[in-house]
Design a protein around this motif. Structure first.
Motif, mmCIF file in Angstrom:
data_model
loop_
_atom_site.group_PDB
_atom_site.id
_atom_site.type_symbol
_atom_site.label_atom_id
_atom_site.label_comp_id
_atom_site.label_asym_id
_atom_site.label_seq_id
_atom_site.Cartn_x
_atom_site.Cartn_y
_atom_site.Cartn_z
ATOM 1 N N LEU A 62 0.860 -1.172 0.000
ATOM 2 C CA LEU A 62 0.000 0.000 0.000
ATOM 3 C C LEU A 62 0.900 1.227 0.000
ATOM 4 C CD1 LEU A 62 -1.795 -2.349 1.125
ATOM 5 C CD2 LEU A 62 -3.066 -0.618 2.371
ATOM 6 N N PRO A 63 1.154 1.766 -1.196
ATOM 7 C CA PRO A 63 2.195 2.788 -1.325
ATOM 8 C C PRO A 63 1.939 4.025 -0.465
ATOM 9 C CG PRO A 63 1.419 2.050 -3.482
ATOM 10 C CD PRO A 63 0.491 1.477 -2.464
ATOM 11 N N ARG A 64 0.712 4.499 -0.455
ATOM 12 C CA ARG A 64 0.443 5.735 0.281
ATOM 13 C C ARG A 64 0.638 5.575 1.774
ATOM 14 N NH1 ARG A 64 -4.986 7.969 -2.537
ATOM 15 N NH2 ARG A 64 -4.160 7.999 -4.666
ATOM 16 N N LEU A 65 0.352 4.389 2.247
ATOM 17 C CA LEU A 65 0.507 4.127 3.682
ATOM 18 C C LEU A 65 1.900 3.611 4.007
ATOM 19 C CD1 LEU A 65 -2.931 2.444 4.405
ATOM 20 C CD2 LEU A 65 -2.270 4.820 4.778
ATOM 21 N N HIS A 66 2.712 3.464 2.960
ATOM 22 C CA HIS A 66 4.049 2.929 3.147
ATOM 23 C C HIS A 66 4.002 1.633 3.933
ATOM 24 C CE1 HIS A 66 7.209 4.994 1.205
ATOM 25 N NE2 HIS A 66 8.089 4.575 2.063
ATOM 26 N N LEU A 67 3.131 0.761 3.499
ATOM 27 C CA LEU A 67 2.899 -0.488 4.215
ATOM 28 C C LEU A 67 3.097 -1.673 3.281
ATOM 29 C CD1 LEU A 67 1.707 -1.786 6.915
ATOM 30 C CD2 LEU A 67 -0.443 -1.824 5.668
ATOM 31 N N ALA A 68 3.918 -2.603 3.737
ATOM 32 C CA ALA A 68 4.120 -3.843 2.993
ATOM 33 C C ALA A 68 3.420 -4.970 3.744
ATOM 34 C CB ALA A 68 5.609 -4.150 2.863
#
Ligand SMILES: [Zn+2]
Length: 146
Positions: A62-68
């Motif tokens: 989730l790029p916007r949340l900087h979450l992998a």
């Protein structure tokens, strides 16, 4: 959600569960992954898949949340205390080494991602039982959808 799309939380026989897990370790687009993706979509998150430019090629990003997000099979990735985390009786040493290597690699991957400023969410396949519990898990683990 169709009933026959939900085999993940069922009480599978050991053999079935194991062969399923063996597929899961290599492949993309496993059934648990698909369920997580569907839930994320339903919750309004935007995401990308299998980004090769990131350590460990996370299953979902989730790029916007900087979450992998990694969707881990319990057997291969050794979910602690989980009944699916069994060890085959034959060639136990071989399996033990393999498992330890997997766990070590997962740790390195998570560290590398964190060092690059990513947050990491591990979802275990056994946690994906129903769409409802998955929603609860994601709502708990993620900030609000944008
Ligand atoms: Zn588990």
């Amino acid at each position: 959600m169709l009933e026959n799309e939900m085999p993940v939380g069922r009480d599978l026989g050991v053999t079935a569960a194991r062969s399923k897990n063996m597929r899961a370790v290599k492949g993309k687009d496993t059934q648990p992954e698909l369920l997580v993706r569907r839930a994320l979509r339903r919750l309004g998150y935007r995401f990308r898949l299998h980004r090769k430019d990131l350590p460990g090629r996370p299953d979902i990003v989730l790029p916007r949340l900087h979450l992998a997000i990694f969707v881990h099979g319990c057997f291969w990735h050794r979910h602690e205390g989980c009944p699916r985390t069994s060890t085959p009786k034959t060639r136990a040493d071989f399996w033990q080494q393999k498992f330890e290597a997997n766990v070590a690699r997962d740790r390195r991957t998570e560290l590398a991602l964190r060092e690059l400023g990513w947050r990491v969410l591990i979802i275990w396949e056994c946690e994906i039982r129903t769409p409802l519990s998955l929603d609860a898990l994601l709502n708990f683990g993620l900030p609000n959808a944008e």
